[in-house]
Design a protein around this motif. Structure first.
Motif, PDB file in Angstrom:
ATOM      1  N   GLY A   1     -84.218  47.918  -2.882  1.00 42.41           N
ATOM      2  CA  GLY A   1     -83.117  48.350  -3.713  1.00 42.41           C
ATOM      3  C   GLY A   1     -82.460  47.466  -4.593  1.00 42.41           C
ATOM      4  O   GLY A   1     -81.757  47.825  -5.315  1.00 42.41           O
ATOM      5  N   VAL A   2     -82.765  46.035  -4.278  1.00 44.28           N
ATOM      6  CA  VAL A   2     -82.076  45.261  -5.072  1.00 44.28           C
ATOM      7  C   VAL A   2     -82.441  45.354  -6.670  1.00 44.28           C
ATOM      8  O   VAL A   2     -83.868  45.702  -7.046  1.00 44.28           O
ATOM      9  N   ASP A   3     -81.668  45.371  -7.516  1.00 42.53           N
ATOM     10  CA  ASP A   3     -81.625  45.402  -8.748  1.00 42.53           C
ATOM     11  C   ASP A   3     -82.540  43.985  -9.337  1.00 42.53           C
ATOM     12  O   ASP A   3     -81.854  43.019  -9.634  1.00 42.53           O
ATOM     13  N   TYR A   4     -83.754  44.253  -9.522  1.00 40.34           N
ATOM     14  CA  TYR A   4     -84.787  43.292  -9.833  1.00 40.34           C
ATOM     15  C   TYR A   4     -84.193  42.365 -11.247  1.00 40.34           C
ATOM     16  O   TYR A   4     -84.368  41.392 -11.388  1.00 40.34           O
ATOM     17  N   ALA A   5     -83.723  43.500 -12.295  1.00 42.32           N
ATOM     18  CA  ALA A   5     -83.265  42.626 -13.515  1.00 42.32           C
ATOM     19  C   ALA A   5     -82.389  42.028 -13.313  1.00 42.32           C
ATOM     20  O   ALA A   5     -82.138  40.758 -13.917  1.00 42.32           O
ATOM     21  N   LYS A   6     -81.376  42.208 -12.421  1.00 40.77           N
ATOM     22  CA  LYS A   6     -80.246  41.209 -12.226  1.00 40.77           C
ATOM     23  C   LYS A   6     -80.610  40.056 -11.628  1.00 40.77           C
ATOM     24  O   LYS A   6     -79.802  38.744 -12.208  1.00 40.77           O
ATOM     25  N   ILE A   7     -81.529  39.963 -10.867  1.00 43.63           N
ATOM     26  CA  ILE A   7     -82.008  38.736 -10.258  1.00 43.63           C
ATOM     27  C   ILE A   7     -83.348  37.973 -10.956  1.00 43.63           C
ATOM     28  O   ILE A   7     -83.827  37.099 -10.544  1.00 43.63           O
ATOM     29  N   LYS A   8     -83.407  38.764 -12.172  1.00 40.73           N
ATOM     30  CA  LYS A   8     -84.718  38.205 -12.898  1.00 40.73           C
ATOM     31  C   LYS A   8     -85.890  37.973 -11.897  1.00 40.73           C
ATOM     32  O   LYS A   8     -86.682  37.128 -12.103  1.00 40.73           O
ATOM     33  N   TYR A   9     -86.197  39.096 -11.133  1.00 42.41           N
ATOM     34  CA  TYR A   9     -87.567  39.230 -10.343  1.00 42.41           C
ATOM     35  C   TYR A   9     -88.604  40.346 -11.062  1.00 42.41           C
ATOM     36  O   TYR A   9     -88.265  41.342 -11.123  1.00 42.41           O
ATOM     37  N   ASN A  10     -89.629  39.938 -11.264  1.00 46.51           N
ATOM     38  CA  ASN A  10     -90.727  40.632 -11.418  1.00 46.51           C
ATOM     39  C   ASN A  10     -91.758  40.669 -10.447  1.00 46.51           C
ATOM     40  O   ASN A  10     -92.634  39.824 -10.467  1.00 46.51           O
ATOM     41  N   PRO A  11     -92.131  41.827  -9.678  1.00 50.26           N
ATOM     42  CA  PRO A  11     -93.053  42.157  -8.657  1.00 50.26           C
ATOM     43  C   PRO A  11     -94.411  41.662  -9.174  1.00 50.26           C
ATOM     44  O   PRO A  11     -95.127  41.115  -8.518  1.00 50.26           O
ATOM     45  N   ALA A  12     -94.668  41.835 -10.598  1.00 54.58           N
ATOM     46  CA  ALA A  12     -95.967  41.701 -10.964  1.00 54.58           C
ATOM     47  C   ALA A  12     -96.426  40.282 -11.071  1.00 54.58           C
ATOM     48  O   ALA A  12     -97.573  39.882 -10.867  1.00 54.58           O
ATOM     49  N   LEU A  13     -95.280  39.377 -11.093  1.00 55.84           N
ATOM     50  CA  LEU A  13     -95.606  38.019 -11.222  1.00 55.84           C
ATOM     51  C   LEU A  13     -95.547  37.334  -9.754  1.00 55.84           C
ATOM     52  O   LEU A  13     -95.982  36.129  -9.705  1.00 55.84           O
ATOM     53  N   CYS A  14     -95.411  37.925  -8.693  1.00 50.27           N
ATOM     54  CA  CYS A  14     -95.404  37.663  -7.490  1.00 50.27           C
ATOM     55  C   CYS A  14     -96.335  38.576  -6.453  1.00 50.27           C
ATOM     56  O   CYS A  14     -95.889  39.226  -5.537  1.00 50.27           O
ATOM     57  N   PRO A  15     -97.699  38.711  -6.866  1.00 51.12           N
ATOM     58  CA  PRO A  15     -98.412  39.669  -6.034  1.00 51.12           C
ATOM     59  C   PRO A  15     -98.586  39.365  -4.588  1.00 51.12           C
ATOM     60  O   PRO A  15     -98.863  40.162  -3.658  1.00 51.12           O
ATOM     61  N   ASN A  16     -98.753  37.922  -4.270  1.00 47.26           N
ATOM     62  CA  ASN A  16     -99.176  37.515  -2.813  1.00 47.26           C
ATOM     63  C   ASN A  16     -97.744  38.036  -2.174  1.00 47.26           C
ATOM     64  O   ASN A  16     -97.804  38.586  -1.040  1.00 47.26           O
ATOM     65  N   ALA A  17     -96.379  38.005  -2.499  1.00 49.67           N
ATOM     66  CA  ALA A  17     -95.289  38.340  -1.931  1.00 49.67           C
ATOM     67  C   ALA A  17     -95.344  39.901  -1.713  1.00 49.67           C
ATOM     68  O   ALA A  17     -94.903  40.196  -0.738  1.00 49.67           O
ATOM     69  N   GLU A  18     -95.625  40.435  -2.773  1.00 48.83           N
ATOM     70  CA  GLU A  18     -95.820  42.077  -2.664  1.00 48.83           C
ATOM     71  C   GLU A  18     -96.875  42.362  -1.537  1.00 48.83           C
ATOM     72  O   GLU A  18     -96.194  43.407  -0.930  1.00 48.83           O
ATOM     73  N   THR A  19     -97.879  41.830  -1.680  1.00 51.96           N
ATOM     74  CA  THR A  19     -98.963  42.399  -0.683  1.00 51.96           C
ATOM     75  C   THR A  19     -98.494  41.896   0.805  1.00 51.96           C
ATOM     76  O   THR A  19     -98.619  42.643   1.580  1.00 51.96           O
ATOM     77  N   ALA A  20     -98.006  40.871   0.860  1.00 46.66           N
ATOM     78  CA  ALA A  20     -97.555  40.299   2.377  1.00 46.66           C
ATOM     79  C   ALA A  20     -96.442  41.174   2.986  1.00 46.66           C
ATOM     80  O   ALA A  20     -96.441  41.821   3.985  1.00 46.66           O
ATOM     81  N   ALA A  21     -95.499  41.655   2.051  1.00 47.59           N
ATOM     82  CA  ALA A  21     -94.604  42.570   2.396  1.00 47.59           C
ATOM     83  C   ALA A  21     -95.102  43.931   2.647  1.00 47.59           C
ATOM     84  O   ALA A  21     -94.750  44.595   3.757  1.00 47.59           O
ATOM     85  N   ALA A  22     -96.056  44.393   2.058  1.00 41.45           N
ATOM     86  CA  ALA A  22     -96.604  45.692   2.223  1.00 41.45           C
ATOM     87  C   ALA A  22     -97.531  45.675   3.221  1.00 41.45           C
ATOM     88  O   ALA A  22     -97.526  47.062   3.977  1.00 41.45           O
ATOM     89  N   GLU A  23     -97.923  44.566   3.783  1.00 38.43           N
ATOM     90  CA  GLU A  23     -98.670  44.542   4.963  1.00 38.43           C
ATOM     91  C   GLU A  23     -98.063  44.032   6.189  1.00 38.43           C
ATOM     92  O   GLU A  23     -98.740  43.770   7.382  1.00 38.43           O
ATOM     93  N   SER A  24     -96.752  43.758   6.137  1.00 36.41           N
ATOM     94  CA  SER A  24     -96.147  42.957   7.355  1.00 36.41           C
ATOM     95  C   SER A  24     -95.826  44.001   8.508  1.00 36.41           C
ATOM     96  O   SER A  24     -95.018  45.118   8.156  1.00 36.41           O
ATOM     97  N   VAL A  25     -96.017  43.696   9.628  1.00 38.05           N
ATOM     98  CA  VAL A  25     -95.800  44.372  11.032  1.00 38.05           C
ATOM     99  C   VAL A  25     -95.126  43.597  11.962  1.00 38.05           C
ATOM    100  O   VAL A  25     -95.311  42.609  12.328  1.00 38.05           O
ATOM    101  N   ASN A  26     -93.686  44.117  12.273  1.00 35.86           N
ATOM    102  CA  ASN A  26     -93.024  43.273  13.105  1.00 35.86           C
ATOM    103  C   ASN A  26     -93.056  44.028  14.546  1.00 35.86           C
ATOM    104  O   ASN A  26     -93.034  44.981  14.857  1.00 35.86           O
TER     105      ASN A  26
END
Length: 103
Positions: free
Chosen positions: A47-72
C-alpha cells in the motif's frame, strides 16, 4: 559481529521461496501449519505510494519475484521439535509434488 559464548541465536523470520507460495500456505493451514507471507511486495508495507518514494516495480523484477515467492516459516517459542519435523515433512512433500522450494 560479536557473539557471546553463552547465548543462543534465534530467528525472528526464516524465509524460503516457492513459486506456488499461496497454494502451499493454504494447504499448510488445512493441516494446522501456519506459514506466513509477510513480504508480498518488493517494498513494504503493502500500500505504500510508489510515486512518493519513486519506486517502479518494473525496474526491480528480482525484488518483486522474491516477494511473491517468500514463505515465512513459524519460529515462535511454541514450535516444538516435533512440530518442526512435521513442517519439514510437509515442505518436503510440497517439494516432491512440484517446483522445489529454495531454502
Amino acid at each position: 559481529q560479536r557473539s557471546l559464548s553463552n547465548t543462543k541465536s534465534i530467528y525472528l523470520r526464516y524465509v524460503i521461496r516457492h513459486s506456488r507460495r499461496d497454494e502451499i500456505i493454504k494447504k499448510a493451514k488445512r493441516q494446522g501449519i501456519f506459514l506466513g507471507d509477510w513480504y508480498t511486495t518488493g517494498v513494504a508495507p503493502a500500500g505504500v505510494d510508489y510515486a512518493k518514494i519513486k519506486y517502479n516495480p518494473a525496474l526491480c523484477p528480482n525484488a518483486e519475484t522474491a516477494a511473491a515467492e517468500s514463505v515465512n516459516l513459524p519460529t515462535d517459542i511454541h514450535i516444538s521439535e516435533q512440530d518442526a519435523q512435521r513442517i519439514i515433512k510437509f515442505l518436503h512433500l510440497c517439494h516432491c509434488e512440484g517446483t522445489p522450494a529454495a531454502i
